[in-house]
Design a protein around this motif. Structure first.
Motif, PDB file in Angstrom:
ATOM      1  N   LEU A   1      31.909  44.488  23.849  1.00 26.27           N
ATOM      2  CA  LEU A   1      33.348  44.554  24.315  1.00 26.27           C
ATOM      3  C   LEU A   1      33.847  43.994  24.596  1.00 26.27           C
ATOM      4  O   LEU A   1      35.793  44.258  24.388  1.00 26.27           O
ATOM      5  N   ALA A   2      34.222  42.720  24.097  1.00 20.06           N
ATOM      6  CA  ALA A   2      35.360  41.586  23.799  1.00 20.06           C
ATOM      7  C   ALA A   2      34.835  40.815  22.867  1.00 20.06           C
ATOM      8  O   ALA A   2      33.394  40.887  22.416  1.00 20.06           O
ATOM      9  N   GLU A   3      34.816  40.045  22.032  1.00 14.27           N
ATOM     10  CA  GLU A   3      35.100  39.030  20.297  1.00 14.27           C
ATOM     11  C   GLU A   3      36.647  37.965  20.306  1.00 14.27           C
ATOM     12  O   GLU A   3      37.081  37.990  21.014  1.00 14.27           O
TER      13      GLU A   3
ATOM     14  N   GLY B   1      28.033  31.787  34.096  1.00  8.06           N
ATOM     15  CA  GLY B   1      28.667  31.065  34.772  1.00  8.06           C
ATOM     16  C   GLY B   1      29.177  31.507  35.534  1.00  8.06           C
ATOM     17  O   GLY B   1      28.212  32.446  35.971  1.00  8.06           O
ATOM     18  N   THR B   2      30.736  31.819  36.473  1.00  8.79           N
ATOM     19  CA  THR B   2      30.204  32.208  38.013  1.00  8.79           C
ATOM     20  C   THR B   2      31.533  33.053  37.718  1.00  8.79           C
ATOM     21  O   THR B   2      31.227  33.867  38.857  1.00  8.79           O
ATOM     22  N   ALA B   3      31.837  33.537  36.543  1.00  3.61           N
ATOM     23  CA  ALA B   3      32.940  34.822  36.125  1.00  3.61           C
ATOM     24  C   ALA B   3      32.540  36.083  36.215  1.00  3.61           C
ATOM     25  O   ALA B   3      33.044  36.776  37.543  1.00  3.61           O
ATOM     26  N   LEU B   4      31.279  35.952  36.017  1.00  5.36           N
ATOM     27  CA  LEU B   4      31.067  37.519  36.587  1.00  5.36           C
ATOM     28  C   LEU B   4      30.233  38.014  37.503  1.00  5.36           C
ATOM     29  O   LEU B   4      30.938  38.967  38.003  1.00  5.36           O
TER      30      LEU B   4
ATOM     31  N   GLU C   1      32.868  36.132  29.207  1.00  5.75           N
ATOM     32  CA  GLU C   1      32.253  36.334  30.880  1.00  5.75           C
ATOM     33  C   GLU C   1      33.163  37.351  32.006  1.00  5.75           C
ATOM     34  O   GLU C   1      33.352  38.810  32.531  1.00  5.75           O
ATOM     35  N   GLN C   2      35.190  36.609  31.381  1.00  4.86           N
ATOM     36  CA  GLN C   2      36.014  37.616  32.452  1.00  4.86           C
ATOM     37  C   GLN C   2      36.279  38.820  31.979  1.00  4.86           C
ATOM     38  O   GLN C   2      37.247  39.278  31.849  1.00  4.86           O
TER      39      GLN C   2
ATOM     40  N   ARG D   1      30.124  30.616  24.015  1.00  6.24           N
ATOM     41  CA  ARG D   1      30.633  29.619  24.085  1.00  6.24           C
ATOM     42  C   ARG D   1      31.768  28.974  24.895  1.00  6.24           C
ATOM     43  O   ARG D   1      32.333  27.868  24.654  1.00  6.24           O
ATOM     44  N   ILE D   2      32.042  29.921  24.970  1.00  4.15           N
ATOM     45  CA  ILE D   2      32.932  30.091  26.145  1.00  4.15           C
ATOM     46  C   ILE D   2      32.580  30.812  27.177  1.00  4.15           C
ATOM     47  O   ILE D   2      32.862  31.711  27.084  1.00  4.15           O
ATOM     48  N   VAL D   3      32.006  29.878  28.146  1.00  4.23           N
ATOM     49  CA  VAL D   3      31.155  30.280  29.432  1.00  4.23           C
ATOM     50  C   VAL D   3      32.055  32.189  30.071  1.00  4.23           C
ATOM     51  O   VAL D   3      32.073  33.404  30.354  1.00  4.23           O
TER      52      VAL D   3
END
Length: 690
Positions: free
Chosen positions: A264-266, A355-358, A313-314, A307-309
């Motif tokens: 979905l993202a890369e 992380g907490t973003a999800l 997730e966002q 690597r960029i948690v």
């Protein structure tokens, strides 16, 4: 040129790729500019772009003669003409941006057309709202700038809903949802069962299915064949008739991407997170199919990595919201729990890994936690009727976050094969629960004390899951409450049991005598030891400390390093009536070593104490349990039994004891408890040795 198509820009992009010819540069151009086949409207250029990417992926150089083998003559002529007209690739980036803007304009126009058709067909407001959201989203993307300030209109306020389309009452809505659990809990199988219920419109966990519909699983982990096998078993376990079976089969589909890198993202070449075209491809492929939910399994496989948690997730959240708005359905992400949270049985919305973003970006968060002896859930607050028989497994389904309905109680789900049953947890009174935990610990300590077994906080924690069936956090709270109430205190061990720095134990105060006025002992201190058979009375005698003039319990309780009876007999309390297994205390010996206490069950000649042998089978269960405990703890057997343990070894021993206790039948758990007590006692002896 139309705002939705630009053939000149398409020709320039294709010419730039073909004239370059270098497969590595072509691949980098495609990634850096996020190009896809959907950016091209001219058939010849679409086919050419597919062929160019395929050749670059295989490392083949791209030129017209090779393309002639892949394209039909008409398409090849269009490509040759483009290469002659656009010799330079200097403006490649500008033309690529034009193509992307045209694609976004087409998406906006398509969204407006769908909205106009729905209005013309007289669709209700509940169906118009997601279409309107899709128009706004596509307009915002195409303009890449904020809209002019306009405020709210009266009609907009009247048509606005407090929650999106409800799929399952008090459980699932057409928004973003997260399901997290430890690996092997059965997340995917559970969601397959839920998909079957949603397809049939059956009540799910006691909640009404408001909007029946279809489910699409996008799996990067399990194969489509495995999904099919599980679904077959679920259908059989549900006892569906032929009509219901057909509905379920036609309502669940699986897109297996387990062998591909589908995200979905890369990360782009510069290390920046960019969204892929996967959300748009899902929308185009499954529009108007009646989807109630799209399940992405597992979440980690569709993101840009860890690597960029939180940023990663966002990005997943943003991409999933595009799918959600484009299809008007729920998007559910299957995720894993953090290791520590899974072990401790945490059930809050942040129990998932990462992380907490999800969890913050999701509007529904469900946590599954297995009911096991080591996390203590089996004693936490089980509902009436809850139990697990051999062959059954269980877990708690905690609806940790629900943005569109009031908080809901936890569900206790019992699984046998592919059949599920559920129980609703009643609200837990924290104060009353703490009182019950404290009373349980106090009774345990008092009962053990009558048998001469004394515990430290460390040995209690090691037995929290297997014997007390209580989470360690609950045990610590219970100990603190008992100490605060004056019902538990650290006391010195009798003088003959003081070993090194460990001179105290946890003593239940209400079972001790007053400093003065003690009773006379029933048996004089110098009287011979009586019969090992239990007394006729089951009421424990008063317990007094020797140093204040009180008396010992009658019959005299054995100490950790003394035999049960001076004549080698076995106290009745230690005998298993059903199996004949006995667990006496270790015979008293002088030195610590292979010929005495270590290993605990070994006689000077190396054999196992006869009292520890199963009389019927000859199996030395305690020796086997000791070996399994060492294996579960990752410790050397002799080192463990001799008490030569570091602080980290004690932690390993506690975890190993919890794991082993979960596997042992109830009649063997006292053997484990006795073994832990003896290891602790041996460690105390070692501390006073040079």
């Amino acid at each position: 040129m139309s705002a939705t198509a630009n053939p000149v820009a398409e020709a320039a992009v294709i010419a730039g790729l073909v004239n370059c010819g270098d497969p590595e540069i072509i691949g980098r151009y495609a990634v850096d500019h996020s190009l896809s086949v959907d950016d091209f409207t001219v058939t010849a250029f679409r086919e050419a772009y597919k062929s160019v990417l395929a050749m670059a992926y295989n490392g083949s150089r791209v030129d017209i003669p090779i393309l002639a083998q892949r394209l039909d003559p008409h398409d090849l002529a269009a490509v040759q003409s483009a290469c002659i007209e656009h010799v330079s690739a200097a403006n490649f980036g500008i033309y690529a941006q034009i193509l992307k803007d045209c694609r976004k304009a087409r998406q906006e126009q398509a969204a407006r057309d769908r909205l106009a058709k729905a209005v013309a067909d007289g669709a209700p407001p509940s169906e118009l709202a997601p279409l309107l959201d899709a128009v706004r989203a596509s307009h915002s993307n195409s303009a890449n700038s904020p809209p002019p300030f306009g405020g709210f209109g009266e009609n907009e306020l009247q048509a606005a809903r407090l929650h999106p389309k409800c799929i399952v009452e008090n459980y699932l809505y057409a928004d973003l949802a997260l399901v997290a659990a430890a690996g092997g809990t059965g997340k995917t199988t559970l969601l397959l069962y839920e998909a079957a219920c949603i397809a049939l419109g059956r009540s799910l966990w006691g909640n009404r299915v408001v909007t029946p519909g279809r489910t699409l699983f996008v799996t990067a982990e399990d194969s489509r064949e495995l999904f099919a096998a599980r679904l077959r078993e679920i259908i059989e376990a549900m006892g569906l008739d032929e009509y219901e079976q057909r509905i379920v089969r036609e309502s669940i589909d699986v897109w297996d991407v387990s062998g591909d890198m589908v995200r979905l993202a890369e990360l782009d070449a510069g290390g920046n997170i960019v969204l892929t075209d996967l959300p748009d491809r899902i929308i185009e492929a499954y529009r108007n199919t009646g989807l109630a939910q799209v399940v992405m399994d597992p979440c980690i496989s569709f993101g840009p990595g860890e690597r960029i948690v939180n940023d990663g997730e966002q990005a997943i959240v943003t991409a999933c919201r595009r799918v959600m708005r484009g299809l008007g359905c729920c998007v559910r992400l299957i995720h894993h729990s953090g290791k520590a949270n899974a072990r401790n049985g945490n059930l809050d919305q942040y129990a998932s890994r990462g992380g907490t973003a999800l969890p913050d970006g999701c509007r529904m968060v469900a946590i599954l936690s297995s009911v096991t002896s080591d996390n203590g859930h089996s004693a936490a607050n089980p509902p009436d009727g809850w139990d697990l028989l051999p062959g059954e497994s269980g877990f708690i389904l905690a609806r940790a976050k629900l943005s569109y309905c009031p908080p809901q109680p936890n569900l206790w789900v019992r699984r046998r094969g592919y059949a599920f049953a559920y129980f609703v947890e009643q609200p837990r009174d924290a104060k009353a629960a703490l009182g019950r935990d404290a009373e349980k610990v106090a009774e345990f300590l008092a009962d053990e004390l009558t048998h001469g077994r004394r515990y430290t906080a460390n040995t209690l924690e090691a037995m929290a899951g297997s014997t007390l069936k209580m989470p360690r956090a609950h045990l610590r709270s219970a100990l603190a409450a008992l100490e605060a109430a004056g019902r538990l205190e650290e006391r010195e061990l009798p003088s003959d049991q003081r070993r090194g720095r460990r001179k105290t134990y946890l003593h239940p105060v209400r079972y001790s005598a007053e400093p003065v006025g003690g009773m006379e002992p029933e048996n004089p201190a110098d009287s011979p030891v009586g019969d090992p058979n239990p007394p006729t009375s089951i009421i424990p005698p008063p317990y007094r400390e020797e140093r204040n003039g009180g008396i010992d319990a009658v019959p005299s309780s054995p100490d950790f390093l003394q035999s049960a009876k001076q004549n080698g007999g076995i106290t009745a309390e230690w005998r298993n009536r059903e199996t004949g297994l006995t667990c006496p205390d270790t015979p008293a010996t002088g030195e610590i070593g292979n010929n005495s206490i270590s290993p605990l069950f070994r006689q000077p000649h190396g054999g196992i104490t006869a009292e520890w042998r199963d009389n019927e089978t000859g199996i030395d269960l305690p020796a086997i349990i000791a070996s399994r405990l060492a294996q579960a703890s990752g410790l050397d057997l002799d080192v463990m039994l001799s008490g030569r343990l570091t602080e980290s070894d004690w932690a390993k021993l506690a975890d190993g004891a919890a794991d082993l206790g979960r596997c042992l039948p109830e009649e063997q758990k006292p053997l484990l408890a006795g073994l832990l007590a003896r290891i602790d006692a041996v460690a105390q002896v070692r501390e006073v040795r040079p």
